[in-house]
Write a protein that holds these residues in place. Structure first.
Motif, PDB file in Angstrom:
ATOM      1  N   TYR A   1       0.838  -1.204   0.000  1.00 23.20           N
ATOM      2  CA  TYR A   1       0.000   0.000   0.000  1.00 23.20           C
ATOM      3  C   TYR A   1       0.870   1.251   0.000  1.00 23.20           C
ATOM      4  O   TYR A   1       0.633   2.205  -0.745  1.00 23.20           O
ATOM      5  CB  TYR A   1      -0.924  -0.026   1.219  1.00 23.20           C
ATOM      6  CG  TYR A   1      -1.934   1.098   1.279  1.00 23.20           C
ATOM      7  CD1 TYR A   1      -2.366   1.750   0.126  1.00 23.20           C
ATOM      8  CD2 TYR A   1      -2.461   1.521   2.498  1.00 23.20           C
ATOM      9  CE1 TYR A   1      -3.290   2.775   0.170  1.00 23.20           C
ATOM     10  CE2 TYR A   1      -3.386   2.555   2.567  1.00 23.20           C
ATOM     11  CZ  TYR A   1      -3.790   3.179   1.406  1.00 23.20           C
ATOM     12  OH  TYR A   1      -4.701   4.201   1.455  1.00 23.20           O
ATOM     13  N   GLY A   2       1.920   1.247   0.842  1.00 24.43           N
ATOM     14  CA  GLY A   2       2.796   2.414   0.920  1.00 24.43           C
ATOM     15  C   GLY A   2       3.529   2.669  -0.379  1.00 24.43           C
ATOM     16  O   GLY A   2       3.628   3.818  -0.845  1.00 24.43           O
ATOM     17  N   LEU A   3       4.046   1.602  -0.987  1.00 27.94           N
ATOM     18  CA  LEU A   3       4.794   1.764  -2.234  1.00 27.94           C
ATOM     19  C   LEU A   3       3.865   2.171  -3.375  1.00 27.94           C
ATOM     20  O   LEU A   3       4.262   2.959  -4.249  1.00 27.94           O
ATOM     21  CB  LEU A   3       5.518   0.461  -2.577  1.00 27.94           C
ATOM     22  CG  LEU A   3       6.729   0.589  -3.502  1.00 27.94           C
ATOM     23  CD1 LEU A   3       7.713   1.624  -2.991  1.00 27.94           C
ATOM     24  CD2 LEU A   3       7.414  -0.762  -3.665  1.00 27.94           C
ATOM     25  N   THR A   4       2.631   1.658  -3.376  1.00 19.23           N
ATOM     26  CA  THR A   4       1.655   2.095  -4.383  1.00 19.23           C
ATOM     27  C   THR A   4       1.399   3.586  -4.263  1.00 19.23           C
ATOM     28  O   THR A   4       1.376   4.314  -5.269  1.00 19.23           O
ATOM     29  CB  THR A   4       0.333   1.317  -4.215  1.00 19.23           C
ATOM     30  OG1 THR A   4       0.567  -0.082  -4.411  1.00 19.23           O
ATOM     31  CG2 THR A   4      -0.716   1.796  -5.218  1.00 19.23           C
ATOM     32  N   ALA A   5       1.205   4.059  -3.033  1.00 18.41           N
ATOM     33  CA  ALA A   5       0.980   5.490  -2.815  1.00 18.41           C
ATOM     34  C   ALA A   5       2.183   6.308  -3.270  1.00 18.41           C
ATOM     35  O   ALA A   5       2.035   7.369  -3.900  1.00 18.41           O
ATOM     36  CB  ALA A   5       0.694   5.742  -1.336  1.00 18.41           C
ATOM     37  N   GLY A   6       3.388   5.806  -2.966  1.00 18.58           N
ATOM     38  CA  GLY A   6       4.594   6.525  -3.366  1.00 18.58           C
ATOM     39  C   GLY A   6       4.759   6.603  -4.866  1.00 18.58           C
ATOM     40  O   GLY A   6       5.094   7.669  -5.409  1.00 18.58           O
ATOM     41  N   LEU A   7       4.537   5.500  -5.554  1.00 15.05           N
ATOM     42  CA  LEU A   7       4.682   5.495  -7.012  1.00 15.05           C
ATOM     43  C   LEU A   7       3.592   6.338  -7.669  1.00 15.05           C
ATOM     44  O   LEU A   7       3.834   6.992  -8.694  1.00 15.05           O
ATOM     45  CB  LEU A   7       4.639   4.057  -7.536  1.00 15.05           C
ATOM     46  CG  LEU A   7       5.888   3.224  -7.213  1.00 15.05           C
ATOM     47  CD1 LEU A   7       5.675   1.760  -7.594  1.00 15.05           C
ATOM     48  CD2 LEU A   7       7.111   3.777  -7.933  1.00 15.05           C
ATOM     49  N   LEU A   8       2.394   6.332  -7.085  1.00 14.83           N
ATOM     50  CA  LEU A   8       1.341   7.198  -7.616  1.00 14.83           C
ATOM     51  C   LEU A   8       1.752   8.664  -7.498  1.00 14.83           C
ATOM     52  O   LEU A   8       1.524   9.465  -8.414  1.00 14.83           O
ATOM     53  CB  LEU A   8       0.030   6.940  -6.865  1.00 14.83           C
ATOM     54  CG  LEU A   8      -1.197   7.706  -7.360  1.00 14.83           C
ATOM     55  CD1 LEU A   8      -1.556   7.293  -8.788  1.00 14.83           C
ATOM     56  CD2 LEU A   8      -2.386   7.486  -6.424  1.00 14.83           C
ATOM     57  N   HIS A   9       2.411   9.002  -6.390  1.00 16.57           N
ATOM     58  CA  HIS A   9       2.855  10.390  -6.229  1.00 16.57           C
ATOM     59  C   HIS A   9       4.066  10.690  -7.107  1.00 16.57           C
ATOM     60  O   HIS A   9       4.246  11.839  -7.525  1.00 16.57           O
ATOM     61  CB  HIS A   9       3.183  10.690  -4.775  1.00 16.57           C
ATOM     62  CG  HIS A   9       3.176  12.159  -4.470  1.00 16.57           C
ATOM     63  ND1 HIS A   9       2.064  12.959  -4.640  1.00 16.57           N
ATOM     64  CD2 HIS A   9       4.164  13.003  -4.040  1.00 16.57           C
ATOM     65  CE1 HIS A   9       2.352  14.208  -4.327  1.00 16.57           C
ATOM     66  NE2 HIS A   9       3.626  14.264  -3.975  1.00 16.57           N
ATOM     67  N   VAL A  10       4.898   9.689  -7.379  1.00 15.21           N
ATOM     68  CA  VAL A  10       5.980   9.871  -8.355  1.00 15.21           C
ATOM     69  C   VAL A  10       5.387  10.311  -9.695  1.00 15.21           C
ATOM     70  O   VAL A  10       5.872  11.263 -10.329  1.00 15.21           O
ATOM     71  CB  VAL A  10       6.791   8.567  -8.516  1.00 15.21           C
ATOM     72  CG1 VAL A  10       7.653   8.622  -9.782  1.00 15.21           C
ATOM     73  CG2 VAL A  10       7.688   8.337  -7.306  1.00 15.21           C
ATOM     74  N   MET A  11       4.338   9.629 -10.133  1.00 17.20           N
ATOM     75  CA  MET A  11       3.681   9.974 -11.391  1.00 17.20           C
ATOM     76  C   MET A  11       3.019  11.345 -11.305  1.00 17.20           C
ATOM     77  O   MET A  11       3.208  12.206 -12.191  1.00 17.20           O
ATOM     78  CB  MET A  11       2.635   8.914 -11.737  1.00 17.20           C
ATOM     79  CG  MET A  11       1.820   9.233 -12.990  1.00 17.20           C
ATOM     80  SD  MET A  11       0.541   7.999 -13.311  1.00 17.20           S
ATOM     81  CE  MET A  11      -0.517   8.233 -11.893  1.00 17.20           C
ATOM     82  N   ASN A  12       2.266  11.577 -10.235  1.00 17.37           N
ATOM     83  CA  ASN A  12       1.557  12.847 -10.107  1.00 17.37           C
ATOM     84  C   ASN A  12       2.510  14.024 -10.004  1.00 17.37           C
ATOM     85  O   ASN A  12       2.287  15.080 -10.617  1.00 17.37           O
ATOM     86  CB  ASN A  12       0.643  12.805  -8.878  1.00 17.37           C
ATOM     87  CG  ASN A  12      -0.617  11.999  -9.112  1.00 17.37           C
ATOM     88  OD1 ASN A  12      -1.019  11.780 -10.257  1.00 17.37           O
ATOM     89  ND2 ASN A  12      -1.240  11.530  -8.043  1.00 17.37           N
TER      90      ASN A  12
END
Length: 509
Positions: free
Chosen positions: A341-352
Motif C-alpha cells: 500500500y505504501g509503495l503504491t501510494a509513493g509510485l502514484l505520487h511519483v507519477m503525479n
C-alpha cells in the motif's frame, strides 16, 4: 537481425540523438529550420509507441516480466535487461515528459544557439533514464545512470555564456559525481561479496550468505546517500535550488519531473529486490528513511516560503515533494500488505509529481519567456495578460497543494493513510502540516500572479505561443483526469509496486 522488443525504445532514442546533427544540416539545406525539432518530437513519439508495445508484452507474459541478454554474455556475469511493471511505469514517465519538453522547446529555445546539441542531449537524457529502468545488472545500470547524469549536467549549463548556469552546473556536477561514486563503491562491495553484478543473482547469493550486518548497514548507507544526492534529499539537496533557475525551463521540468525520480527508482529496485533478502533489522532502515523524509519535506517547504524567485520556489517545493515520496518508500520497506500500500501510494505520487511539477515549471518558463524575469514582484498580475497560462498555473498549483478534485490530493492522501496504517502516525502528522505549509505558498503565488492587478512591467506581455501552451494544457488535463478518475492510474501504480516487491518472480531470471 531482429532487435529485441525491450531494447527498441532505448535504441530509438539513441539513434534519434545521433541523427539530430545531420538532420539539422538537412533542414538548413532544405530551408526548413524546424526539421530538427520535428525529427526530435517524432523520435520521442516512436519511442513512446515502442514502450506501448513493451507494455502489451509485459501484460501478456507469465509473471509479467521479460528479460534479454546478449548472446554469450548472459547472467550472472553478462549484461542483462529485465523489464517488469515497475520498469514500464517509470519508462512511460521518462519518455512522456521528454516528449512534452521537446514540444515546449520549439519556441522557448528558438533564440538560443547550439540547438543541435540541446536536442541531442535531451534525447540522450531520456535514453539514459529508460535504460536505468530496464537494467537488470549493476554494470548496465551504472552505464545508463552516468549517461543521463552527464546529459543533465550539460543541459543545466547549456546557456554557458551566463555565469549562473556555469556555477549551478559545476555544483551539480561535483555533487552528482560524488553520489555516483558512492553508488559505485557499494556496487564494488556487492560484487566482492557475491561475485556477480546481476540483480537477481546478487539477491540469490545474499539470501544464503552470512554477511556481517555492520557491512550491510554500511552498504545500504552508501546507496541511500548516493541516490539521496540525486533525489535532492536533505541535507544533499543544495544543488537543486541552484540548478533549476539556471537551466532552461523545459530542462527544469525534466530535472524535477523525472531525473530526481530515477534515484527513487534506484532506491526501490535495489533495496526492495537486491538487498531485501539479507537478514538485518529492516525496521532501523525504515525509521532512518522516514526521519530523512520528514526532514526533507519540512526544509523544502519552509525554504519555499522565503523565495521571491518563482523557479527557486518551485525547486524547493520539489525538495519537499521528494520528502513525501521518501516517506512512502519507507512504508514500502515495511513489507507485506502495508508495504504494498505504501509503495503504491509513493509510485502514484511519483507519477503525479512528474505531471504537476513538469506543468508548473513549464508555466514558469512561459512567464519568464513573456516578461523576461523570474522575480515574483515583477510578475505581479501577469495572469491578467496571459489568461490561459494563468488557468493552467492555477490548476497545477492547486493540484500540488493537495486540493481535490485534482491528482495531488489522491496520492498525498494515500501516503498519509499508508503511514498511519504502518503505525507511523507522527510522520503522517508532520506530512499533513507540511501540506498546509505548501498550500500557503502556492496560494501566495496565485495571489501575486493571478489575483493582483498587473504592474507596469507586465502590461505589454502577450500569451505564450501555442507550441508552449499545448504541453501545458495536456499536463493540466492529466491533473484533472487522474483526480476525478484515479482507478486506472492507481491500478498501474499498484502493479508497479507489486513488481517491486515480488522478489520470487524477479530472481527466477
Amino acid at each position: 537481425m531482429e532487435i529485441p522488443l525491450l531494447l527498441q525504445p532505448i535504441l530509438i532514442l539513441v539513434v534519434s540523438a545521433v541523427l539530430v546533427p545531420p538532420i539539422s544540416l538537412l533542414g538548413k539545406a532544405l530551408k526548413f529550420e524546424r526539421l530538427r525539432e520535428v525529427f526530435t518530437i517524432a523520435g520521442f513519439i516512436v519511442a513512446f509507441y515502442s514502450l506501448c508495445n513493451v507494455y502489451l508484452k509485459v501484460s501478456t507474459v507469465e509473471g509479467h516480466l521479460i528479460s534479454y541478454h546478449f548472446k554469450g554474455l548472459g547472467p550472472p556475469f553478462g549484461v542483462t535487461f529485465i523489464v517488469d511493471w515497475l520498469s514500464v511505469f517509470m519508462a512511460f514517465l521518462f519518455c512522456g515528459l521528454g516528449l512534452m519538453a521537446a514540444i515546449y522547446s520549439i519556441r522557448y529555445m528558438e533564440e538560443d544557439t547550439g540547438l543541435d546539441k540541446y536536442y541531442t542531449l535531451l534525447l540522450t537524457l531520456v535514453a539514459g533514464l529508460v535504460g536505468v529502468s530496464f537494467a537488470g545488472d549493476f554494470f548496465n545500470f551504472f552505464v545508463f545512470w552516468e549517461t543521463f547524469c552527464i546529459s543533465s549536467y550539460v543541459l543545466v549549463t547549456f546557456r554557458i555564456r551566463k555565469w549562473e548556469p556555469v556555477e549551478a552546473g559545476f555544483k551539480y556536477l561535483i555533487m552528482g559525481t560524488f553520489g555516483s561514486l558512492l553508488v559505485l563503491l557499494a556496487m564494488s562491495y556487492l560484487y566482492g561479496l557475491t561475485g556477480t553484478l546481476s540483480f537477481p543473482y546478487i539477491a540469490k547469493a545474499l539470501s544464503t550468505a552470512t554477511v556481517n550486518p555492520v557491512l550491510l548497514y554500511f552498504l545500504i548507507g552508501l546507496l541511500l546517500t548516493g541516490f539521496g544526492i540525486c533525489a535532492a534529499v536533505v541535507p544533499f539537496h543544495t544543488w537543486l535550488p541552484d540548478a533549476h533557475p539556471a537551466a532552461p525551463s523545459p530542462i527544469s521540468a525534466m530535472l524535477s519531473g523525472v531525473v530526481i525520480k530515477a534515484a527513487v527508482y534506484g532506491i526501490i529496485r535495489i533495496l526492495a529486490v537486491v538487498l531485501y533478502p539479507v537478514s538485518i533489522d529492516w525496521g532501523i532502515i525504515v525509521l532512518v528513511v522516514a526521519i530523512f523524509a520528514t526532514l526533507t519535506m519540512t526544509v523544502g517547504n519552509v525554504m519555499a516560503l522565503l523565495q521571491d524567485d518563482i523557479k527557486r520556489l518551485l525547486a524547493f517545493s520539489s525538495v519537499a515533494q521528494m520528502g513525501y515520496i521518501m516517506l512512502a518508500v519507507s512504508v514500502g520497506l515495511v513489507g507485506g500488505v502495508i508495504g504494498l500500500y505504501g509503495l503504491t501510494a509513493g509510485l502514484l505520487h511519483v507519477m503525479n509529481h512528474a505531471i504537476m511539477k513538469g506543468l508548473l515549471f513549464l508555466c514558469a518558463g512561459a512567464l519568464l519567456h513573456a516578461a523576461g524575469t523570474r522575480n515574483l514582484k515583477e510578475l505581479t498580475g501577469i495572469g491578467h495578460k496571459m489568461p490561459v497560462t494563468a488557468v493552467v498555473l492555477a490548476v497545477g498549483a492547486l493540484a500540488i497543494s493537495g486540493i481535490p478534485p485534482f491528482n495531488g490530493f489522491i496520492s498525498e492522501l494515500a501516503i498519509i493513510l499508508a503511514s498511519i496504517n504502518a503505525g507511523m502516525g507522527i510522520f503522517a502528522a508532520i506530512m499533513l502540516a507540511n501540506i498546509i505549509i505548501g498550500f500557503s505558498y502556492y496560494l501566495k503565488l496565485l495571489y501575486i500572479l493571478v489575483w493582483q492587478s498587473p504592474t507596469e512591467k507586465v502590461r505589454s506581455v502577450k500569451e505564450a505561443p501555442i507550441s508552449m501552451l499545448f504541453p501545458m494544457v495536456i499536463l493540466m488535463i492529466l491533473c484533472i483526469v487522474i483526480g476525478v478518475w484515479p482507478q486506472p492510474f492507481i491500478g498501474f501504480a499498484s502493479q508497479a509496486a507489486e513488481a517491486a516487491l515480488n522478489l520470487t518472480t524477479y530472481i527466477r531470471i
